[in-house]
Write a protein that holds these residues in place. Structure first.
Motif, short mmCIF file in Angstrom:
data_model
loop_
_atom_site.label_atom_id
_atom_site.label_comp_id
_atom_site.label_asym_id
_atom_site.label_seq_id
_atom_site.Cartn_x
_atom_site.Cartn_y
_atom_site.Cartn_z
N ASP A 17 -2.84 -36.04 -48.89
CA ASP A 17 -1.85 -36.60 -49.81
C ASP A 17 -2.51 -37.25 -51.01
OD1 ASP A 17 0.15 -35.73 -48.16
OD2 ASP A 17 0.42 -37.67 -47.14
N GLU A 18 -3.60 -37.96 -50.77
CA GLU A 18 -4.32 -38.60 -51.89
C GLU A 18 -4.86 -37.56 -52.86
OE1 GLU A 18 -6.30 -41.52 -54.25
OE2 GLU A 18 -4.63 -41.61 -52.84
N LEU A 19 -5.43 -36.50 -52.35
CA LEU A 19 -5.97 -35.45 -53.21
C LEU A 19 -4.85 -34.76 -54.00
CD1 LEU A 19 -8.61 -33.88 -50.80
CD2 LEU A 19 -9.08 -35.27 -52.83
N LEU A 20 -3.73 -34.50 -53.35
CA LEU A 20 -2.64 -33.80 -54.03
C LEU A 20 -1.95 -34.68 -55.06
CD1 LEU A 20 -0.95 -31.84 -51.10
CD2 LEU A 20 -2.34 -30.91 -52.94
N SER A 21 -1.75 -35.94 -54.73
CA SER A 21 -0.95 -36.80 -55.60
C SER A 21 -1.75 -37.43 -56.72
CB SER A 21 -0.30 -37.91 -54.76
OG SER A 21 -1.30 -38.70 -54.12
N SER A 22 -3.03 -37.68 -56.51
CA SER A 22 -3.79 -38.45 -57.50
C SER A 22 -5.01 -37.75 -58.05
CB SER A 22 -4.23 -39.79 -56.88
OG SER A 22 -3.12 -40.53 -56.45
N LEU B 260 -13.98 -31.38 -58.36
CA LEU B 260 -14.48 -31.85 -57.06
C LEU B 260 -13.34 -31.99 -56.05
CD1 LEU B 260 -17.12 -32.72 -55.72
CD2 LEU B 260 -16.67 -35.05 -56.49
N SER B 261 -12.16 -32.38 -56.53
CA SER B 261 -11.02 -32.54 -55.62
C SER B 261 -10.59 -31.21 -55.02
CB SER B 261 -9.85 -33.17 -56.38
OG SER B 261 -10.20 -34.44 -56.88
N GLY B 262 -10.64 -30.14 -55.81
CA GLY B 262 -10.31 -28.82 -55.26
C GLY B 262 -11.25 -28.43 -54.14
#
Length: 1279
Positions: free
Chosen positions: A613-618, A630-632
């Motif tokens: 959720d953190e990666l998707l939302s922020s 890097l998030s991907g």
């Protein structure tokens, strides 16, 4: 001696030796035993390491009674400054340092008298040492070691009066002579002396010596007036004296006998507060007054301060609303501090019974039986009750009278929590905690409600930060009760994720850091029974920040908070394992946090979905491009724990975001979608048909929406290339139309001038062509190769760059049919273009990389037979040897320069890497042909007699090119060249044979790791030894002269020193052409002549070479080679005549003239020839050059008396010295003729320039001023 006596003596000696050994062992054991060691030894071992040096300097000062050398004081200060962050290590030595130094000051003041100049000479240097301790350890650690006898009070005041009129000589700390430090030390000394338990008037000797008052104590003692007068002056200081003065006044004026003085001082401060102006001195006086008032209200008695509250608060509240406070953060900080102190004075000091009692801090009580029950009981007040469900109900205390001013003060503090500066917010948070600790439960609950209002969505980041600090203070003091945690924890969780976008960046790191501090305070304040559910709520948020926050301080703060809670709250599931994974050092790297630590933590229950959720939302929509990329990758790393969840929920949420109107969102979503697809494929998860169709339509939808255009189009192109690469790797089914569309997209990206887009397109092409185009047959492959080959000569440089890289990314089946054309054209593209307008360094770099990649693709081992036949395969390897290797060796000489600098270095570095890889290709082929493992001790005679692809000639050129780059001026190239050479020599997989003088080279370049080849002092002394090897000598020298004659001073010194050390060695070297031994100096001179001839008219090499010759001649090198000196100088003169003809390069001219001067100082016939050439430059068109030539001529005439007859020498010197060579050219010509006549040389007449009427550019007066044109002026300046 009788035998029995000898035996007894020998036995006794053995016993004594054994006793000595045992004693030594015991001594060693005791020395290592800190428990039984002396205090002095233990302190020196673990605390101040330089104590022996400091103590010796202090002993010298004490014995001499003064500081004899100011450098010793600066030495002590430099030692103590190293302990700035660990001042507690100096505290065991504090008494040994401060006490003797203060005794010296007191004794010298008594001996010489306070009025003498000698006292200041003793005081000021010693004060530097003491004040350094104050800055390192704090004043509280130092002040208790200052003498505090009653008799010292007047002495200290007299010393302060003596120092009062001295001004600081310099503001630079390193150059200080102690004026400021002396004042600070005396003021600090007075702060403890004024606490004497006697009336000040009883120790004031001036009262006895004069008629003071009426004896009723109605007048202020003179000593008090003097101290207060000095302090008022120091309150205007901008330095540390102001803070120390505030401390002194707070302790002095709050004495019981200082009531009238305090009232008078308060009146003075109100005048300062009300009459503040824009003057800088007045501003500092205002700061000092407010700081002093805050210190007085901190140190004074409540009964005394209550009468002052109305007066002080009136002035402070008025000042707080003025424009002065709005422009000064420091003033607002002091006003907030003063406000909270006034509030504390208004409230009686009491410990509220409703306050939360934390855990027991005594170790015996904690480990005793029944400690848990005792802690549970003590954590709640006695007047608390419990509901049926176990919740706590706090009884209301009796009401208390709250002064009206307290409401205003609380309003000021709550406003301070929203201040724009952190120091003000931090001071306000402390004030909130201190005042709340004296309120009732109902009032404290109102304070908490006011603090919670700061977390409103419409409030700024300052409010959130101040609110977090206030919550942490309330929790630490036990003022935030567990019953309030359910409404506080959700707000803290929001603060942990606070990140507000502001233009091209975001703010909120300080809020997240403060929120982690709140969580840390929770762990320290509450018992584990009260924190059980709270930690379960906060743990996912803390670990999310610890793993995925952008800022390293926030990651570490969240990790520290989690660690504190796990350590203090007890049995938390997997707490110890997670703490060991997410430690301080593991989180220092953002990449490691995202791709390693987070993946390990997500394995435990309860963390996977919060992380996703953190990666998707922020994070995939973050403003930082690197963080989105890097998030991907981080999102794809979590797929393995639940592939179905990522395929159905995450991918379903990401795909629509690829068309978002927000650039950051669609860029991050495109990258994330591609990474998810590839990760799902690696996990063996098969996507549904609908999902595959949605993925196939992503890129066409992006192109249809025209999202490549405008701002952000470039990063979207890179993201699309990465997406195509991922779906190609996963073999997502595509229609023919989409395949062609994606291929056209990649081709467009290959023609883009951005290198990142081109690299992404090439990586995608490597996966796309085998996945979707290879099955179409040879015709498509042939057309694709032809298209890229044609673009190698495209006028668009971006197309040339992309096509070269693309050729290196095509599959074997596409390249094999046209391998000769591909290799030929790529090899030609590695050379510098003939047309200057077409030259592009990046295109050549990509051509080198593409060429090597094609060679590796064509020659990599395969299970199937070579498609072109065995003969064609042999032809390919021979082609690599005959065409590719020479092209790469030629690229090593690419020294192109443009406005970006030495862009040719990019080509040289790529060529080094390419040569290494091509060397392995040829050597592997040779090994396969010979069927022999190529180790030096196993080479067979048949192998030595076989014709090899990699032979001695190639090996010599390869190593020579590498050592040439190893001595050039660029650090990174020297390091890269040494690395390549080291790998070639010590490769354990593929042996590289036929390297001449291999053993000697291995002695110079060892296989050790982490050698500092980039440092000139390390690399040059080693590479210079290769001058002994004839086959590498010219390579080394052609690079070495560039370093010696270059502009970089450190490089020139290191390379020159290495060469001089080499020449001074007594060894002789075998010459190349003759089987004889010659001196190193003679061989070096021969090779320098070769450099001058080989690089004729190449200023890149010639200018530093001439400079090198000049430097060596100045060192008397080449001047003692007997007959060879004349030969060397004659060849140099020939080269100089060619190089200086018509040149405008001042560096070349100056070096050439200096060499002519050295040559003219030699004997016949070289001296006369060089002198004749030197005289011709006396009439050069640049005045500066004429002057430099004249200086050389003057020196030559003094050194070589054979050039001019002895009776004419003085006349010649007079002509040279008295002529203004920077004047007119005609006068210089006349003087030159006179010198030629004196020297007996023929002066050739100057040929007149015949100017055509059709050539207006050259129509100028022959006798005109050579500085008349702007171009001449620029040329003469050396540009």
């Amino acid at each position: 001696m009788p035998p029995a006596a000898e035996a007894a003596a020998e036995a006794e000696g053995d016993v004594s030796r054994e006793e000595e050994q045992a004693a030594a062992a015991a001594a060693a054991t005791v020395e290592d035993d800190d428990e039984h060691d002396s205090k002095e030894r233990v302190l020196q071992k673990y605390f101040l390491q330089e104590w022996s040096l400091v103590k010796s300097i202090l002993d010298d000062i004490v014995s001499a009674g003064a500081v004899s050398d100011l450098s010793s004081v600066h030495k002590i200060r430099s030692i103590l400054d190293k302990y700035q962050e660990q001042g507690q290590l100096l505290e065991p030595y504090m008494e040994s340092i401060v006490t003797p130094l203060m005794l010296v000051i007191c004794s010298k003041a008594t001996q010489f008298g306070v009025e003498s100049v000698e006292v200041l000479q003793v005081l000021k240097p010693i004060s530097i040492i003491i004040y350094t301790l104050v800055t390192v350890c704090g004043y509280k650690a130092v002040v208790k070691f200052l003498p505090h006898q009653v008799s010292d009070l007047e002495l200290a005041v007299a010393l302060l009066e003596k120092c009062h009129d001295t001004n600081t000589v310099t503001s630079i700390r390193e150059e200080s002579t102690g004026e400021m430090e002396a004042k600070c030390v005396i003021l600090l000394w007075l702060s403890i002396l004024v606490l004497i338990p006697f009336d000040i008037s009883s120790v004031d000797s001036s009262i006895v010596q004069s008629d003071f008052g009426n004896g009723d104590g109605s007048e202020t003692p003179p000593l008090v007036l003097r101290v207060v007068g000095f302090c008022k002056d120091y309150l205007s200081s901008a330095g540390p004296m102001r803070s120390i003065t505030s401390l002194l006044l707070a302790k002095f004026l709050t004495r019981p006998d200082m009531g009238k003085v305090l009232a008078s001082f308060i009146q003075w401060t109100q005048e300062v507060l009300s009459s503040s102006t824009e003057n800088l001195v007045d501003h500092f006086r205002l700061l000092g007054a407010v700081e002093t008032l805050a210190a007085i209200f901190k140190a004074g008695s409540r009964t005394v301060l209550l009468d002052l509250v109305p007066i002080v608060w009136d002035g402070a509240s008025t000042l707080m609303k003025s424009h002065m406070s709005s422009r000064s953060p420091l003033l607002r900080k002091y006003l907030v501090k003063l406000s909270q102190r006034i509030g504390l004075a208004c409230l009686p000091h009491q410990s509220p019974s409703w306050c939360y009692k934390g855990r027991v801090t005594s170790l015996p009580e904690n480990i005793s039986p029944g400690a848990a029950e005792l802690s549970e009981k003590s954590s709640h007040p006695d007047h608390t009750n419990f509901n049926e469900d176990g919740s706590i109900v706090y009884e209301q205390e009796e009401g208390m009278d709250v002064p009206e001013v307290l409401e205003e003060i609380m309003e000021v503090l709550l406003t301070g929590l929203k201040d724009t500066d952190t120091v003000v917010r931090w001071s306000a948070a402390k004030g909130i905690g201190r005042i709340t600790s004296r309120l009732t439960y109902s009032l404290s609950d109102e304070v908490l409600s006011s603090v919670m209002e700061l977390f409103s969505p419409h409030e700024g980041d300052g409010s959130w930060h101040g609110g977090c600090l206030a919550l942490a203070e309330l929790a630490r003091r036990g003022l935030l009760l567990p019953i309030s945690l359910p409404k506080v924890v959700p707000v803290v969780a929001k603060a942990l994720h606070y990140d507000v976008r502001r233009g091209p960046h975001s703010i909120g790191a300080h809020v997240r850091d403060a929120a982690a501090y709140v969580c840390w305070a929770f762990g320290r304040a509450y018992y584990h029974l009260d924190m059980r559910t709270i930690l379960e709520q906060l743990a996912p948020h803390l670990l999310t920040i610890a793993c995925y926050d952008r800022e390293v301080n926030c990651r570490r703060a969240a990790s520290a908070a989690f660690q504190e809670n796990v350590g203090r709250q007890g049995n938390y599931p997997h707490g110890i394992e997670i703490v060991n994974m997410a430690d301080y050092f593991a989180l220092s790297s953002r990449v490691n946090s995202y791709l390693s630590v987070a993946v390990l933590v997500a394995e435990f229950d309860g963390y996977l979905y919060p992380f996703v959720d953190e990666l998707l939302s922020s994070k995939i929509c973050h403003w930082d491009k690197g963080l989105r990329e890097l998030s991907g990758k981080a999102l794809s790393a979590l797929v393995k724990y639940n592939p179905e969840y990522h395929a159905n929920f995450v991918l379903e949420k990401v795909i629509p975001c690829t068309l978002s109107s927000d650039l950051c969102m669609r860029h991050g979503a495109t990258l994330a979608a591609g990474e998810l697809v590839m990760a799902l494929n690696q996990c063996g998860y098969v996507l549904s048909t609908d999902k595959q169709k949605q993925l196939a339509d992503v890129v066409p939808a992006i192109e249809k929406a025209r999202l490549y255009r405008g701002k952000g189009g470039e990063i979207m192109r890179s993201a699309v290339s990465r997406f195509i690469q991922c779906i190609s790797f996963s073999h997502i089914p595509l229609t023919e139309k989409i395949k062609r569309s994606l291929f056209d997209t990649l081709n467009d990206n290959l023609r883009h001038p951005n290198s990142q887009i081109q690299n992404a397109a090439v990586e995608a092409l490597k996966q796309f062509v085998p996945a979707y185009l290879q099955q179409h047959g040879d015709k498509d492959g042939y057309n694709i190769v032809r298209k890229y080959l044609e673009q190698l000569r495209d006028p668009n440089v971006a197309a040339r760059r992309g096509s070269a890289l693309a050729l290196g990314g095509l599959p074997y089946e596409y390249l094999i049919k046209s391998w000769r054309d591909v290799l030929s054209k790529l090899s030609a593209s590695c050379a510098i273009e003939d047309n200057p307008e077409d030259r592009d360094a990046e295109a050549r770099v990509h051509a080198v990389k593409g060429l090597v990649s094609v060679c590796e693709i064509l020659t990599e081992p395969r299970d199937v037979a070579w498609l072109g036949g065995e003969e064609d395969e042999r032809t390919l390897f021979q082609f690599i040897k005959d065409v590719v290797i020479p092209s790469l060796l030629g690229a090593l000489d690419d020294y192109s320069v443009d406005n970006r600098g030495d862009v040719g270095s990019w080509v040289r570095q790529a060529a080094m890497d390419g040569l290494e890889r091509c060397t392995y290709i040829l050597c592997s082929r040779d090994a396969k042909n010979s069927q022999t493992e190529l180790r030096p001790d196993q080479l067979s005679e048949n192998y030595a007699a076989t014709v090899h692809l990699f032979d001695t000639e190639i090996a010599t050129k390869l190593v020579g090119g590498l050592v040439k780059l190893g001595v050039e001026k660029m650090d990174k190239l020297r390091e890269a060249a040494a690395g390549v050479l080291c790998r070639l020599l010590y490769n354990r997989t593929i042996f590289v044979p036929f390297i001449p003088h291999r053993q000697k080279i291995e002695e110079i370049i060892s296989d050790e790791k982490e050698l500092k080849w980039a440092e000139p002092n390390f690399s040059y002394p080693r590479f210079v030894k290769l001058l002994d090897l004839g086959c590498y000598r010219r390579y080394v020298l052609s690079g070495l002269v560039i370093a010696i004659g270059g502009l970089q001073d450190s490089l020139r010194k290191a390379s020159l020193m290495a060469l001089l050390d080499y020449l001074q060695a007594a060894d002789q070297v075998k010459a190349d052409d003759l089987n004889k031994w010659e001196s190193r100096e003679m061989i070096l001179s021969t090779e320098i002549i070769w450099v001058l001839q080989e690089y004729r008219k190449c200023d890149r090499v010639i200018v530093p070479t001439l400079k090198t010759i000049e430097i060596l001649l100045n060192k008397q090198i080449f001047l003692n080679m007997e007959s060879h000196t004349s030969v060397f100088c004659a060849e140099v003169l020939k080269s100089i005549a060619i190089e200086l003809r018509g040149t405008k390069d001042f560096s070349k001219l100056y070096s050439g003239i200096a060499i002519l001067g050295h040559s003219a100082s030699l004997q016949e016939p070289v001296g006369t020839e060089a002198f004749s050439v030197l005289l011709t430059y006396l009439t050069y068109r640049f005045p500066k050059i004429r002057k430099a030539v004249a200086e050389q001529v003057y020196l030559v005439l003094l050194q070589n008396g054979s050039l001019v007859p002895s009776e004419c020498t003085e006349k010649a010197l007079e002509i040279v010295s008295e002529t203004c060579w920077e004047g007119g050219i005609e006068d210089a010509k006349q003087r030159k003729l006179e010198l030629c006549e004196l020297a007996g040389l023929d002066a050739r007449p100057v040929k007149k320039i015949v100017v055509s009427a059709k050539d207006p550019v050259r129509q100028m007066p022959l006798n005109g001023d050579e500085n008349a044109s702007y171009a001449s002026l620029v040329d003469s300046s050396g540009f």
